[in-house]
Design an enzyme around this catalytic site. Structure first.
Site, PDB file in Angstrom:
ATOM      1  N   ASP A 105       0.842  -1.201   0.000  1.00  0.00           N
ATOM      2  CA  ASP A 105       0.000   0.000   0.000  1.00  0.00           C
ATOM      3  C   ASP A 105       0.879   1.254   0.000  1.00  0.00           C
ATOM      4  O   ASP A 105       2.037   1.203   0.418  1.00  0.00           O
ATOM      5  CB  ASP A 105      -0.885   0.030   1.254  1.00  0.00           C
ATOM      6  CG  ASP A 105      -1.872  -1.132   1.272  1.00  0.00           C
ATOM      7  OD1 ASP A 105      -2.152  -1.697   0.197  1.00  0.00           O
ATOM      8  OD2 ASP A 105      -2.351  -1.469   2.374  1.00  0.00           O
TER       9      ASP A 105
HETATM   10  N1  URA Z   1      -1.334  -5.919   3.947  1.00  0.00           N
HETATM   11  C1  URA Z   1      -1.818  -4.653   3.929  1.00  0.00           C
HETATM   12  O1  URA Z   1      -2.858  -4.363   4.500  1.00  0.00           O
HETATM   13  N2  URA Z   1      -1.120  -3.722   3.257  1.00  0.00           N
HETATM   14  C2  URA Z   1       0.065  -3.959   2.643  1.00  0.00           C
HETATM   15  O2  URA Z   1       0.678  -3.049   2.056  1.00  0.00           O
HETATM   16  C3  URA Z   1       0.546  -5.279   2.676  1.00  0.00           C
HETATM   17  C4  URA Z   1      -0.167  -6.245   3.337  1.00  0.00           C
END
Ligand code: URA
Length: 256
Positions: A105
Site C-alpha cells: 500500500d
Molecule cells: N497488507 C496490507 O494491508 N497492506 C500492505 O501493504 C501489505 C499487506
C-alpha cells in the site's frame, strides 16, 4: 546472436551507470577476450563474448533483481500520473522493463523486490506456492493470545474464503527497539493502547493485514514488510534506497 553495445552490456551486468562504465573503458580496464576495449559503442555478444573488468570475467544477466526499502507516499506501480512510483526510485540507468513483485500500500514501508523476471514474479505471487511474507506492524488495540489464536485459525475478512493461517507474534520491548518504531503519533500522544507485532502471511490479498486487524476490531497504524520468500530487508538500506540482490538472495528466490 544477440549483440549489444559494450557500455550497455557492462551497465546491465551491474558494473555501474552508463557514464561510469564509459570511464572504465576509457581507463583501459575492460577487455573483450584478450583485447582491451576501446569504444563504448563496440558490439558484444551477450551469449558468447568474454568480457573482463580489471581481469575478472563479467557474467551478463538478462534478468535483474533489486531490493527496495519502500518509503511511505510512493505507489507500487511502474507508472502513475499523480504519484511517484517505486520504479522512479531506482535512479540508475535502469532497464525499462522493471516492475515490482506484488504491491505494498502507499502508506506501507519496507521490502519490495523489483525485477524484470516475469516467471519469478508469477511464482512468488502464486497462492499455490505459499510464499511467506513477514511484516512488522503497530496496532491500535490490545493484541492478546486470543487474537493470535484467531489469526492462526483464519479470519473472515469478507472474501469468499477466510484467510489462510497467519502467525502473529507479540514483540518484546527489546525486539521493538531493534525495529524502527513508528506510528501515526507517539505512544504518549496516542490515547489508545498500541501493540507491536510481527505477522507472517502466505497470501497477498488486497489490504490483507489491515483488513485482518479490522475484522478483530483493531487498526493498523504502521506497517513495514521485513521479509519475503526468505529474503530479509537489509536494515542498512535507508528508507527510499535500493540495492541489487546478492547472488545468494537471488538463489533463495529462484530455487523455491
Ligand atoms: N497488507 C496490507 O494491508 N497492506 C500492505 O501493504 C501489505 C499487506
Amino acid at each position: 546472436m544477440p549483440e549489444i553495445r559494450l557500455d550497455k552490456y557492462l551497465a546491465d551486468a551491474g558494473q555501474g551507470t552508463r557514464s561510469q562504465v564509459k570511464t572504465l573503458i576509457k581507463q583501459g580496464r575492460v577487455k573483450i577476450g584478450a583485447e582491451t576495449a576501446k569504444k563504448p559503442e563496440q558490439k558484444v555478444d551477450t551469449d558468447c563474448s568474454n568480457v573482463y573488468v580489471d581481469g575478472s570475467m563479467i557474467s551478463y544477466r538478462t534478468v535483474e533483481y533489486y531490493m527496495l526499502n519502500k518509503p511511505q507516499g510512493v505507489v507500487s506501480a511502474t507508472k502513475d500520473k499523480r504519484d511517484k512510483t517505486v520504479i522512479d526510485l531506482i535512479d540508475e540507468d535502469k532497464r525499462r522493463d522493471l516492475f515490482p513483485v506484488g504491491r505494498l500500500d502507499k502508506d506501507t514501508e519496507g521490502l519490495l523486490i523489483i525485477t524484470n523476471d516475469g516467471q519469478l514474479s508469477k511464482d512468488l505471487l502464486s497462492p499455490k506456492k505459499h510464499v511467506e511474507k513477514i511484516y512488522y506492524a503497530t496496532i491500535c488495540g490490545t493484541v492478546t493470545q486470543d487474537t493470535i489464536a484467531q489469526f492462526e485459525e483464519g479470519i473472515d475478512i469478507g472474501d469468499d474464503k477466510p484467510t489462510k493461517p497467519a502467525k502473529l507474534k507479540i514483540l518484546s520491548d527489546a525486539e521493538i527497539d531493534g525495529i524502527a518504531k513508528k506510528s501515526s503519533g507517539t505512544d504518549e500522544e496516542n490515547s489508545d493502547i498500541l501493540s507491536y507485532v510481527e505477522i507472517t502471511i502466505t497470501e497477498g490479498r488486497y489490504h490483507q493485514i489491515k483488513r485482518m486487524f479490522e475484522a478483530v476490531g483493531m487498526k493498523v497504524v504502521y506497517l513495514k514488510r521485513i521479509a519475503m520468500g526468505g529474503v530479509v530487508l537489509d536494515e542498512t538500506l535507508p528508507c527510499g534506497s535500493w540495492r541489487r540482490l546478492s547472488e545468494g538472495e537471488i538463489e533463495l528466490l529462484v530455487t523455491r
